[in-house]
Design a protein around this motif. Structure first.
Motif, PDB file in Angstrom:
ATOM      1  N   ALA A 118       0.842  -1.186   0.000  1.00 23.18           N
ATOM      2  CA  ALA A 118       0.000   0.000   0.000  1.00 23.18           C
ATOM      3  C   ALA A 118       0.877   1.236   0.000  1.00 23.18           C
ATOM      4  N   SER A 119       0.348   2.301  -0.542  1.00 29.26           N
ATOM      5  CA  SER A 119       1.098   3.553  -0.581  1.00 29.26           C
ATOM      6  C   SER A 119       0.877   4.297   0.721  1.00 29.26           C
ATOM      7  N   ASP A 120       1.566   3.841   1.779  1.00 25.76           N
ATOM      8  CA  ASP A 120       1.390   4.479   3.087  1.00 25.76           C
ATOM      9  C   ASP A 120       2.744   4.789   3.696  1.00 25.76           C
ATOM     10  N   SER A 121       3.600   5.415   2.892  1.00 20.71           N
ATOM     11  CA  SER A 121       4.927   5.735   3.390  1.00 20.71           C
ATOM     12  C   SER A 121       4.873   6.692   4.562  1.00 20.71           C
ATOM     13  N   GLN A 122       3.781   7.481   4.667  1.00 20.59           N
ATOM     14  CA  GLN A 122       3.593   8.370   5.800  1.00 20.59           C
ATOM     15  C   GLN A 122       2.353   7.940   6.569  1.00 20.59           C
ATOM     16  N   PRO A 123       2.365   8.096   7.885  1.00 17.84           N
ATOM     17  CA  PRO A 123       1.183   7.722   8.664  1.00 17.84           C
ATOM     18  C   PRO A 123      -0.043   8.492   8.198  1.00 17.84           C
ATOM     19  N   ALA A 124      -1.127   7.754   7.978  1.00 11.59           N
ATOM     20  CA  ALA A 124      -2.358   8.386   7.524  1.00 11.59           C
ATOM     21  C   ALA A 124      -3.094   9.008   8.700  1.00 11.59           C
ATOM     22  N   VAL A 125      -3.657  10.172   8.480  1.00 15.79           N
ATOM     23  CA  VAL A 125      -4.473  10.824   9.494  1.00 15.79           C
ATOM     24  C   VAL A 125      -5.926  10.487   9.199  1.00 15.79           C
ATOM     25  N   PRO A 126      -6.559   9.663  10.016  1.00 15.30           N
ATOM     26  CA  PRO A 126      -7.911   9.229   9.708  1.00 15.30           C
ATOM     27  C   PRO A 126      -8.904  10.378   9.749  1.00 15.30           C
ATOM     28  N   GLU A 127      -9.765  10.411   8.750  1.00  9.99           N
ATOM     29  CA  GLU A 127     -10.795  11.436   8.694  1.00  9.99           C
ATOM     30  C   GLU A 127     -12.023  11.008   9.478  1.00  9.99           C
ATOM     31  N   GLN A 128     -12.148   9.727   9.749  1.00  9.94           N
ATOM     32  CA  GLN A 128     -13.281   9.213  10.492  1.00  9.94           C
ATOM     33  C   GLN A 128     -12.767   8.562  11.772  1.00  9.94           C
ATOM     34  N   SER A 129     -13.704   8.088  12.588  1.00 10.10           N
ATOM     35  CA  SER A 129     -13.302   7.416  13.821  1.00 10.10           C
ATOM     36  C   SER A 129     -12.463   6.190  13.490  1.00 10.10           C
ATOM     37  N   PRO A 130     -11.425   5.923  14.276  1.00 10.40           N
ATOM     38  CA  PRO A 130     -10.550   4.781  13.988  1.00 10.40           C
ATOM     39  C   PRO A 130     -11.308   3.453  13.973  1.00 10.40           C
ATOM     40  N   ILE A 131     -10.789   2.537  13.176  1.00  6.45           N
ATOM     41  CA  ILE A 131     -11.302   1.167  13.120  1.00  6.45           C
ATOM     42  C   ILE A 131     -10.158   0.230  13.481  1.00  6.45           C
ATOM     43  N   ILE A 132     -10.445  -0.740  14.332  1.00  2.00           N
ATOM     44  CA  ILE A 132      -9.430  -1.681  14.806  1.00  2.00           C
ATOM     45  C   ILE A 132      -9.676  -3.054  14.197  1.00  2.00           C
ATOM     46  N   ILE A 133      -8.619  -3.633  13.647  1.00  2.00           N
ATOM     47  CA  ILE A 133      -8.634  -5.025  13.196  1.00  2.00           C
ATOM     48  C   ILE A 133      -7.696  -5.780  14.123  1.00  2.00           C
ATOM     49  N   GLY A 134      -8.229  -6.673  14.919  1.00  2.00           N
ATOM     50  CA  GLY A 134      -7.412  -7.421  15.872  1.00  2.00           C
ATOM     51  C   GLY A 134      -7.094  -8.809  15.350  1.00  2.00           C
ATOM     52  N   LEU A 135      -5.825  -9.189  15.433  1.00  2.00           N
ATOM     53  CA  LEU A 135      -5.372 -10.465  14.881  1.00  2.00           C
ATOM     54  C   LEU A 135      -4.580 -11.261  15.909  1.00  2.00           C
ATOM     55  N   GLY A 136      -4.469 -12.533  15.642  1.00  2.00           N
ATOM     56  CA  GLY A 136      -3.715 -13.468  16.471  1.00  2.00           C
ATOM     57  C   GLY A 136      -4.173 -14.867  16.127  1.00  2.00           C
ATOM     58  N   THR A 137      -3.388 -15.851  16.462  1.00  2.00           N
ATOM     59  CA  THR A 137      -3.689 -17.227  16.063  1.00  2.00           C
ATOM     60  C   THR A 137      -4.903 -17.817  16.754  1.00  2.00           C
TER      61      THR A 137
END
Length: 497
Positions: A4-23
């Protein structure tokens, strides 16, 4: 994997969304508990429908699912935590610019051993295997959530699954360096500084620290320490001699080695006489005077206990074949909970619970029913049948101003607001059978409910409270009416709960 083209931290325009991962078996449920304890965070754990581990085999629109939740709870941080989201992350991050993925990592062998223990506890006589290619196993709802691997046995297959999982995680970190981060389970959930870093990175304002994970090195409980029981029954009784007699009869039958503390505030206390009748049990009786109240009676009983752990019973409870107090204690110690509750097996064969999740919005309190979907089910409220350390029940005493009625939800709400952790161990049942009671008892028990309601609301600064009644979860098959051995039918009468 497409970068993804995210060389700089993105400033979210909306409320943050969390994706939680683990085995899985790596603390993801505890992560959800931690997140939902924060201000304006609403994250779910493994919501239905369960997704296929392979996005190409899944027809459900996972992006739309995240978007609906974010819209439904506008202004709050939302998200999902589930091991099966791994291969959905590239699309989620590409289409949801305000999303970040947090990954928990627990040591490989610990995860594999934990899964093996879970299979044994959760499925018992069923042959379930989600990981081993070609395994002879019964089809299961969760089979599609895991890839399968060629291996010598299930343990090795789980280890290969762990390797596969974190290879993909490393690729995600390379592709989205500012939006995917990995933390060890132990550090993220136990270390205050690391936990604050995790929460701040996810966009949580004013993070509140909570210890929500027990270390793999936490000592396991032994139900008998140096030949002495490590827990004591605490029973509060009032004007229900037949019920207490039945309760003690069941203790004598199943666990006669466990000490008992009884607080009896009846007009004419009968517990001393029953203690003499059950002299083969180790019983300590407290008679604090007439009608001191359920809350004060329970607190006094706790003070009189000499063991580290306590099992609290009502006088109309009794031990049955399905009662697993040792199992409840293991869940308490091994998972770092403060309180573990069981459920009621009613006289008609129904299984009843009071499990609920708490939400406080402004001055409105909601207790949303949350019946257990797994053997170990994190909750905010449960039954009066519970196990805890003595130190915990002293830390969270019952409010003695509320003599009866709202003392139950007040106790659990106090634990919740102080950051305590509660779970229901669903396999452990205790018998429950109401007595036919006289008008005087009923008037004393319920006649002052409105006064205690007002105290409860004032204590917690509430204007409204929306609370459930106990919910019937299921009925046992081939059920025979509950009646402890050696109880004469004329001793007591039963009514439906």
């Amino acid at each position: 994997m497409q970068a993804a083209s995210d060389s700089q931290p993105a400033v979210p325009e909306q409320s943050p969304i969390i994706i939680g991962l683990g085995t899985g078996r790596c603390g993801t449920h505890s992560l959800v508990d931690l997140l939902n304890a924060q201000h304006q965070v609403r994250v779910t754990h493994e919501p239905r429908p369960i997704l296929n581990w392979n996005p190409q085999a899944e027809t459900h629109d996972v992006v739309a699912r995240f978007q609906r939740r974010s819209k439904r709870h506008a202004g709050s941080i939302t998200g999902e935590v589930a091991q099966y989201l791994l291969l959905y992350v590239p699309r989620l991050l590409d289409e949801l610019p305000q999303a970040k993925a947090v990954v928990l990592k627990r040591p490989r062998e610990q995860v594999a051993r934990s899964y093996m223990r879970w299979i044994e506890k959760a499925y018992r006589d069923k042959r379930v295997d989600h990981w081993l290619e070609g395994a002879t196993a019964q089809p299961h709802l969760w089979d599609s959530a895991y890839p399968r691997f060629e291996a010598a046995d299930t343990f090795e297959a789980i280890c290969k699954y762990w390797d596969w999982y974190y290879e993909h995680v490393e690729a995600l970190v390379d592709a989205y360096p500012h939006r995917v981060r990995v933390w060890s389970t132990e550090s993220a959930l136990n270390d205050p500084q690391i936990q604050q870093q995790v929460l701040e990175w996810l966009g949580v304002r004013e993070p509140q620290w909570r210890r929500v994970w027990s270390s793999a090195t936490t000592p396991k409980i032994d139900a008998h320490v140096n030949g002495s029981p490590s827990y004591t029954f605490c029973i509060k009784t009032f004007e229900r001699e037949p019920a207490l007699w039945r309760c003690l009869t069941s203790i004598r039958r199943y666990v006669p080695h466990v000490p008992v503390v009884i607080c009896d505030d009846s007009a004419r206390p009968y517990a001393p006489r029953l203690a003499h009748e059950f002299s083969d049990l180790s019983i300590k009786v407290l008679t604090p005077g007439f009608d001191v109240g359920l809350s004060r009676g329970r607190n006094l009983a706790v003070e009189a206990v000499d063991t580290e752990f306590i099992c609290q019973l009502d006088d109309d409870n009794f031990i049955v074949d399905e009662t697993d107090i040792d199992g409840m204690l293991r869940v308490l110690v091994e998972n770092g909970y403060d309180i573990v509750t069981g459920r009621f097996l009613e006289s008609d064969g129904s299984i009843k619970g009071w499990e609920a999740r708490f939400h406080i919005i402004d001055t409105v309190f909601y207790a949303q029913p949350s019946p257990p979907e797994k053997p170990i089910w994190p909750t905010n409220m449960g039954m009066n049948f519970l196990v805890a350390r003595k130190s915990t029940l002293k830390q969270y005493p019952y409010c003695e101003q509320i003599k009866i009625g709202r003392e139950h939800v007040d106790f659990y709400l106090s634990v919740f607001r102080a950051g305590g952790r509660v779970a229901c161990y669903a396999p452990s049942l205790v018998g429950h059978c109401h007595m036919r009671l006289g008008r005087q008892y009923v008037s004393m028990r319920h006649g002052r409910d409105s006064d205690f309601d007002e105290i409860f609301m004032d204590r917690h600064g509430l204007s409204h409270a929306i609370m459930p009644l106990g919910h019937v979860i299921c009925h046992m098959k081939n059920f025979k009416p509950l009646r402890p051995q050696n109880v004469a039918p004329s001793t007591f009468q039963q009514t439906k709960a």
